[in-house]
Enzyme design. Structure first.
Site, mmCIF file in Angstrom:
data_model
loop_
_atom_site.group_PDB
_atom_site.id
_atom_site.type_symbol
_atom_site.label_atom_id
_atom_site.label_comp_id
_atom_site.label_asym_id
_atom_site.label_seq_id
_atom_site.Cartn_x
_atom_site.Cartn_y
_atom_site.Cartn_z
ATOM 1 N N HIS A 119 -0.531 -2.601 -7.105
ATOM 2 C CA HIS A 119 -1.364 -2.320 -5.931
ATOM 3 C C HIS A 119 -2.844 -2.451 -6.280
ATOM 4 O O HIS A 119 -3.410 -1.599 -6.964
ATOM 5 C CB HIS A 119 -1.033 -0.898 -5.435
ATOM 6 C CG HIS A 119 -1.733 -0.509 -4.187
ATOM 7 N ND1 HIS A 119 -1.996 0.792 -3.861
ATOM 8 C CD2 HIS A 119 -2.226 -1.251 -3.160
ATOM 9 C CE1 HIS A 119 -2.624 0.843 -2.706
ATOM 10 N NE2 HIS A 119 -2.781 -0.390 -2.263
ATOM 11 N N GLU A 172 -2.957 0.081 -9.299
ATOM 12 C CA GLU A 172 -1.988 1.189 -9.309
ATOM 13 C C GLU A 172 -0.623 0.556 -9.569
ATOM 14 O O GLU A 172 -0.169 -0.280 -8.782
ATOM 15 C CB GLU A 172 -2.048 1.877 -7.939
ATOM 16 C CG GLU A 172 -1.261 3.153 -7.829
ATOM 17 C CD GLU A 172 -1.409 3.796 -6.438
ATOM 18 O OE1 GLU A 172 -1.465 3.071 -5.412
ATOM 19 O OE2 GLU A 172 -1.454 5.034 -6.376
ATOM 20 N N ASN A 210 -2.853 6.122 -1.591
ATOM 21 C CA ASN A 210 -2.861 6.325 -0.143
ATOM 22 C C ASN A 210 -2.332 7.686 0.280
ATOM 23 O O ASN A 210 -2.584 8.125 1.402
ATOM 24 C CB ASN A 210 -2.121 5.187 0.552
ATOM 25 C CG ASN A 210 -3.024 3.973 0.636
ATOM 26 O OD1 ASN A 210 -4.182 4.096 1.017
ATOM 27 N ND2 ASN A 210 -2.524 2.820 0.244
ATOM 28 N N SER A 216 0.831 -1.205 0.000
ATOM 29 C CA SER A 216 0.000 0.000 0.000
ATOM 30 C C SER A 216 0.859 1.246 0.000
ATOM 31 O O SER A 216 0.377 2.326 -0.328
ATOM 32 C CB SER A 216 -0.837 0.058 1.275
ATOM 33 O OG SER A 216 -1.536 -1.114 1.465
#
Ligand code: 3HC
Length: 269
Positions: A127, A139, A177, A106
């Protein structure tokens, strides 16, 4: 998330080896896959035979050696650099020299993970988002040494899995994130400071911004320990106090209230 990744790969027709540290975790993963596919059978979007064929393409193993013939390994172990680095070092010796080693991290540096191997050009971030079978995004994160060839292969693979690949460079939290976690952390500060109740904070973001889940519900869904680990990566990586984790989040994690998976987080399950 590992079982979700195994499921989408098997559904796309790939032979998959799902590896975990114990038979108990593997059984739990297979149960989640069964439940997720059954939703589509019940909605008549998938035949029972097709479902059995998908499940049949997933082999399970507790030995890392079972991955030795893989053309790509997607690592999804706990969000801790030392644990991931140990897995990458082992994978580097076990897998074929041209195999791609991807991480579903993450927020942890792909560049640093790549540097633990003899093939940093073949190390990349892949991701996925939770729940993996539903969410469309992968991602794709390029580390400092990731080659164009690795990037192109992972992009093509993501599309074969029915996902949209969007790329970014390797900085703490990537894009997803970096944007999501400060929002969640701020929602926790709003609760901590009594600006609103959990229901009002979540309701305002759901009804006001059309988010499918409010930020506190989403934090419980992701796992409060995972949220704290990601916020700490942002805080350490940028050295900027704007990423400091809310004391209430730390308190909940200290108490073992980790969200949905532990039965209690900001809500009770
Ligand atoms: N497997 C398969 N299908 C699933 C599923 C699963 N585990 N969970 C939900 N679904 C399907 C349902 O069958 C349903 O399908 P349909 O609409 O085609 O009939 C659809 O998803 C919607 O599910 P529900 O009606 O049960 O419930 P919701 O409408 O509330 O949707 C949700 C559930 C998709 C989880 C939605 O609430 C949502 O999108 N939440 C936000 C998720 C999110 O933000 N994820 C990203 C988290 S961040 C992350 O993962 C990155 C990490 O690094 C932290």
């Amino acid at each position: 998330m590992g079982n979700g990744i195994a499921q989408v790969a098997a559904r796309a027709g790939f032979e998959v080896v799902m590896r975990d540290i114990s038979d108990e975790f593997l059984a739990r993963g297979m149960k989640a896959i069964d439940k997720s596919l059954q939703r589509d059978v019940d909605k008549e979007r998938l035949g029972s035979e097709e479902k059995n064929a998908i499940v049949g393409r997933i082999k399970t193993a507790t030995e890392l050696d079972a991955l030795k013939d893989a053309f790509i390994v997607v690592e999804a172990v706990t969000e801790n650099f030392d644990v991931k680095a140990e897995v990458f070092r082992a994978l580097d010796t076990i897998t074929m020299p041209d195999a791609i080693l991807a991480s579903n991290t993450s927020s942890i540096s792909i560049t640093k993970l790549g540097a633990t191997t003899q093939r940093p050009d073949k190390v990349i971030g892949m991701h996925f988002m939770n729940p993996v079978p539903v969410m469309k995004l992968v991602e794709v994160i390029r580390g400092a040494a990731t080659s164009d060839e690795t990037y192109e292969k992972v992009r093509a693979l993501s599309e074969k899995l029915g996902k949209t690949a969007l790329d970014c460079n390797d900085y703490p939290g990537f894009v997803s994130n970096r944007v999501l976690m400060p929002m969640i952390n701020e929602a926790i500060f709003a609760l901590y400071e009594g600006v609103g109740t959990r229901e009002s904070i979540d309701g305002i973001m759901k009804l006001g911004m059309n988010h499918p889940m409010g930020p506190l519900t989403l934090a419980d869904f992701i796992g409060l320990d995972v949220c704290l680990a990601i916020i700490n990566v942002l805080h350490d990586g940028f050295g900027d106090s704007k990423y400091r984790p809310c004391p209430l989040l730390k308190r909940y994690v200290d108490a073992g209230w980790l969200g949905r998976k532990s039965g209690r987080g900001f809500y009770e399950y």
